[in-house]
Design a protein around this motif. Structure first.
Motif, PDB file in Angstrom:
ATOM      1  N   ALA A  65       0.896  -1.160   0.000  1.00 35.65           N
ATOM      2  CA  ALA A  65       0.000   0.000   0.000  1.00 35.65           C
ATOM      3  C   ALA A  65       0.929   1.202   0.000  1.00 35.65           C
ATOM      4  O   ALA A  65       1.953   1.207   0.695  1.00 35.65           O
ATOM      5  CB  ALA A  65      -0.885  -0.015   1.239  1.00 35.65           C
ATOM      6  N   THR A  97      -1.655   7.035  -5.420  1.00 33.45           N
ATOM      7  CA  THR A  97      -1.862   6.326  -4.158  1.00 33.45           C
ATOM      8  C   THR A  97      -2.675   5.069  -4.406  1.00 33.45           C
ATOM      9  O   THR A  97      -3.467   5.017  -5.352  1.00 33.45           O
ATOM     10  CB  THR A  97      -2.566   7.220  -3.114  1.00 33.45           C
ATOM     11  OG1 THR A  97      -2.657   6.493  -1.874  1.00 33.45           O
ATOM     12  CG2 THR A  97      -3.955   7.642  -3.561  1.00 33.45           C
ATOM     13  N   SER A  98      -2.467   4.086  -3.564  1.00 30.29           N
ATOM     14  CA  SER A  98      -3.291   2.881  -3.609  1.00 30.29           C
ATOM     15  C   SER A  98      -4.454   2.990  -2.625  1.00 30.29           C
ATOM     16  O   SER A  98      -5.314   2.109  -2.594  1.00 30.29           O
ATOM     17  CB  SER A  98      -2.441   1.643  -3.292  1.00 30.29           C
ATOM     18  OG  SER A  98      -1.951   1.718  -1.963  1.00 30.29           O
ATOM     19  N   GLU A  99      -4.483   4.062  -1.843  1.00 29.59           N
ATOM     20  CA  GLU A  99      -5.528   4.250  -0.843  1.00 29.59           C
ATOM     21  C   GLU A  99      -6.899   4.192  -1.501  1.00 29.59           C
ATOM     22  O   GLU A  99      -7.138   4.827  -2.536  1.00 29.59           O
ATOM     23  CB  GLU A  99      -5.346   5.603  -0.140  1.00 29.59           C
ATOM     24  CG  GLU A  99      -6.253   5.794   1.047  1.00 29.59           C
ATOM     25  CD  GLU A  99      -5.968   7.073   1.795  1.00 29.59           C
ATOM     26  OE1 GLU A  99      -6.927   7.704   2.263  1.00 29.59           O
ATOM     27  OE2 GLU A  99      -4.784   7.450   1.902  1.00 29.59           O
ATOM     28  N   GLY A 100      -7.777   3.411  -0.907  1.00 32.02           N
ATOM     29  CA  GLY A 100      -9.117   3.266  -1.459  1.00 32.02           C
ATOM     30  C   GLY A 100      -9.190   2.250  -2.589  1.00 32.02           C
ATOM     31  O   GLY A 100     -10.255   2.042  -3.168  1.00 32.02           O
ATOM     32  N   GLY A 101      -8.075   1.632  -2.902  1.00 33.22           N
ATOM     33  CA  GLY A 101      -8.038   0.630  -3.972  1.00 33.22           C
ATOM     34  C   GLY A 101      -7.180  -0.543  -3.559  1.00 33.22           C
ATOM     35  O   GLY A 101      -6.809  -0.701  -2.400  1.00 33.22           O
ATOM     36  N   THR A 124       1.544   5.708  -0.916  1.00 26.85           N
ATOM     37  CA  THR A 124       1.181   7.042  -1.384  1.00 26.85           C
ATOM     38  C   THR A 124       2.465   7.690  -1.875  1.00 26.85           C
ATOM     39  O   THR A 124       3.489   7.657  -1.192  1.00 26.85           O
ATOM     40  CB  THR A 124       0.548   7.899  -0.261  1.00 26.85           C
ATOM     41  OG1 THR A 124      -0.674   7.255   0.135  1.00 26.85           O
ATOM     42  CG2 THR A 124       0.250   9.314  -0.737  1.00 26.85           C
TER      43      THR A 124
END
Length: 160
Positions: A12, A25-29, A14
């Motif tokens: 993960a 970012t990989s946040e939310g995915g 950002t």
């Protein structure tokens, strides 16, 4: 398991620039999944992940030489609009595949001035120091097929 060559690694992350703007970012995915040691990600980040394991969190700053390279002014050139045959509306920011002396390359339209189109062959992040916040989510041994192909295969296999 510690990260080393021939491991499939999930992170993960950002990515920000020097102005602290989020670039990706990989946040939310889903996390980024790659084959370690196969040059699937930039060298500076891959090197920083060696020896890390699930749950490790780190901040990594990657200089251009270990990221997308230094910005090269010679990769910017002005070409005639006729080189874009079949494209009616050319705008700054558009990307095209171009045959170059170095093989097929993606170029970005930097400016349009009448019949003159300025294209830039640099990667959009060339010349920038990249700042990553990373958490190691998973590490596993790569399959024989993944090693043969040089990249990760998802659930259900990979079709070429």
């Amino acid at each position: 398991m510690q990260i080393s060559n021939d491991n499939v690694v999930s992170i993960a992350y950002t990515l920000t620039n020097d102005e602290d703007q989020v670039i990706d970012t990989s946040e939310g995915g889903a996390p980024l999944v790659y084959l370690h040691g196969a040059q699937n990600i930039i060298p500076g980040l891959e090197n920083a992940l060696v020896g890390k394991q699930v749950g490790d969190k780190l901040k990594v700053s990657v200089e251009p030489a270990e990221g997308y390279g230094e910005y090269q002014a010679e990769l910017v050139q002005v070409v005639p609009k006729r080189m874009f045959a079949g494209v009616d509306n050319i705008e700054a920011g558009m990307q095209f595949h171009a045959q170059t002396d170095y093989g097929m390359q993606i170029v970005t339209v930097a400016a349009v001035e009448g019949e003159d189109i300025t294209v830039d062959g640099n990667h959009p992040l060339a010349g920038q120091t990249l700042h990553f916040e990373v958490e190691v989510v998973d590490v596993r041994a790569a399959s024989k097929e993944e090693l043969e192909h040089g990249h990760v295969h998802g659930e259900g296999g990979h079709h070429h």
